[in-house]
Design an enzyme around this catalytic site. Structure first.
Site, mmCIF file in Angstrom:
data_model
loop_
_atom_site.group_PDB
_atom_site.id
_atom_site.type_symbol
_atom_site.label_atom_id
_atom_site.label_comp_id
_atom_site.label_asym_id
_atom_site.label_seq_id
_atom_site.Cartn_x
_atom_site.Cartn_y
_atom_site.Cartn_z
ATOM 1 N N LYS A 1 6.627 -2.091 1.796
ATOM 2 C CA LYS A 1 5.466 -1.516 2.482
ATOM 3 C C LYS A 1 4.255 -2.435 2.330
ATOM 4 C CE LYS A 1 3.207 2.960 3.040
ATOM 5 N NZ LYS A 1 3.294 3.012 4.488
ATOM 6 N N GLU B 1 11.932 2.495 14.246
ATOM 7 C CA GLU B 1 11.088 3.563 13.671
ATOM 8 C C GLU B 1 9.770 3.587 14.416
ATOM 9 O OE1 GLU B 1 10.079 2.590 9.565
ATOM 10 O OE2 GLU B 1 10.163 0.460 10.041
ATOM 11 N N TYR C 1 0.824 -1.205 0.000
ATOM 12 C CA TYR C 1 0.000 0.000 0.000
ATOM 13 C C TYR C 1 0.856 1.252 0.000
ATOM 14 C CZ TYR C 1 0.926 0.890 4.986
ATOM 15 O OH TYR C 1 1.527 1.179 6.180
ATOM 16 N N LEU D 1 11.401 1.008 7.131
ATOM 17 C CA LEU D 1 10.854 1.438 5.838
ATOM 18 C C LEU D 1 11.527 2.746 5.463
ATOM 19 C CD1 LEU D 1 8.519 0.920 3.717
ATOM 20 C CD2 LEU D 1 7.288 2.699 4.956
HETATM 21 N N1 PMP Z 1 7.834 3.693 8.721
HETATM 22 C C1 PMP Z 1 6.689 2.987 8.765
HETATM 23 C C2 PMP Z 1 6.681 1.664 9.453
HETATM 24 C C3 PMP Z 1 5.528 3.492 8.168
HETATM 25 O O1 PMP Z 1 4.392 2.770 8.190
HETATM 26 C C4 PMP Z 1 5.560 4.766 7.561
HETATM 27 C C5 PMP Z 1 4.315 5.351 6.963
HETATM 28 N N2 PMP Z 1 4.005 4.779 5.762
HETATM 29 C C6 PMP Z 1 6.775 5.455 7.524
HETATM 30 C C7 PMP Z 1 7.887 4.898 8.125
HETATM 31 C C8 PMP Z 1 6.878 6.811 6.859
HETATM 32 O O2 PMP Z 1 6.824 6.684 5.479
HETATM 33 P P1 PMP Z 1 6.274 7.858 4.539
HETATM 34 O O3 PMP Z 1 7.083 9.076 4.888
HETATM 35 O O4 PMP Z 1 6.555 7.382 3.191
HETATM 36 O O5 PMP Z 1 4.836 8.023 4.846
#
Ligand code: PMP
Length: 294
Positions: free
Chosen positions: A147, A180, A33, A206
């Site tokens: 993701k 994270e 997603y 991620l």
């Molecule tokens: N880490 C995780 C585990 C996440 O779910 C997200 C949100 N998608 C992020 C980091 C931040 O990613 P982004 O800046 O692309 O939203």
């Protein structure tokens, strides 16, 4: 207000939007997603999110459901039909519907769904918000760079945070280092004014699209980012702390596990980085940063 969802090429009333009971996203979380912020009618970091979507699909050998152009068209059509200027686009691609079997099905198309939710981007309110985080053990699998919708560990983490009055859970590895947030990347600011965030090597986190954009923006502004792991103990003593994500943007963290961070208010550098990101993301004419998987 109309609420329209997108399911495999069709725009349908939200309450009627559905996939099959044997969709592999539903049965196996065999699915990825993306979430894209829509701010004042502008899609923030759309390019980066589509870059990462393609890469997640490739890693799992799921076919891209439509060409990138067709997906961009569908996203714009969702914005138009829902008549929303500030919101969040959620898009999910699954390996499709097939009789339940762990192995990949030999035929069949992937599923693409999209929903659009209203959101508000009141930046002064976001800076003033007292956002707390708690730490929890990171119990996830080893491919956190993809993701996927296999989010049960994050569901439990976020619930644990909510039960303690916090908005985010910072997950911690076996050695005591923060990986994270449950749905965000984690950052601290040291005494010298350096931004510190965990490296993306070894797939332990991620690689956020917002994180990626911040790297480029901070470079231009000569704000130093140090990519290294940091411990929970170091975070407690940090000058500032924040998270980055498409949903929460740059969100100040003013308390971790009940310990006040800095002076207990959004830090100066945090606010500066949020302003930088907002200027970048809402500027119609600015070239969007590419997302780099490395
Ligand atoms: N880490 C995780 C585990 C996440 O779910 C997200 C949100 N998608 C992020 C980091 C931040 O990613 P982004 O800046 O692309 O939203």
């Amino acid at each position: 207000m109309p609420r329209i969802a997108y399911v495999n090429g069709r725009y349908v009333p939200h309450r009627e939007a559905a996939v099959h009971v044997e969709d592999r996203g539903f049965q196996f979380a065999d699915s990825v997603y993306e979430v894209i912020a829509l701010m004042g009618g502008k899609l923030a970091d759309e390019v980066g999110h589509l870059d990462r979507l393609e890469r997640s699909l490739k890693e799992l050998r799921i076919a891209m459901p439509r060409s990138r152009r067709a997906m961009q068209f569908a996203i714009r059509e969702m914005v138009r039909r829902n008549r929303i200027r500030d919101g969040m686009i959620y898009m999910q691609v699954t390996r499709g519907t097939a009789p339940r079997d762990f192995k990949f099905p030999s035929k069949g198309a992937s599923t693409l769904v999209m929903t659009l939710y209203p959101a508000s981007y009141d930046i002064p309110a976001r800076k003033a918000a007292v956002k707390k985080a708690v730490t929890v053990p990171d119990i996830r699998w080893k491919r956190r760079d993809i993701k996927t919708t296999a989010l049960i560990a994050q569901v439990l983490a976020k619930q644990a945070a909510a039960e303690k009055g916090a908005y985010e859970a910072w997950m911690v590895d076996d050695k005591g280092y923060v990986t994270e947030g449950s749905s965000s990347n984690a950052w601290i600011v040291d005494k010298k004014g350096n931004l510190i965030t965990r490296p993306t090597a070894n797939n332990t986190i991620l690689k956020g699209v917002t994180r990626s954009a911040l790297q480029a923006l901070c470079k231009k502004e000569k704000i130093k980012i140090v990519e290294r792991p940091f411990t929970v103990a170091e975070a407690y003593k940090a000058k500032e702390a924040f998270t980055s994500s498409a949903v929460a943007l740059i969100a100040p963290v003013v308390e971790i596990d009940g310990k006040k961070i800095g002076n207990g208010k959004a830090g100066d550098l945090t606010c500066k980085v949020l302003d930088l990101y907002m200027d970048y993301a809402t500027d119609e004419h600015r070239r969007q940063e590419r997302w780099n998987p490395k």
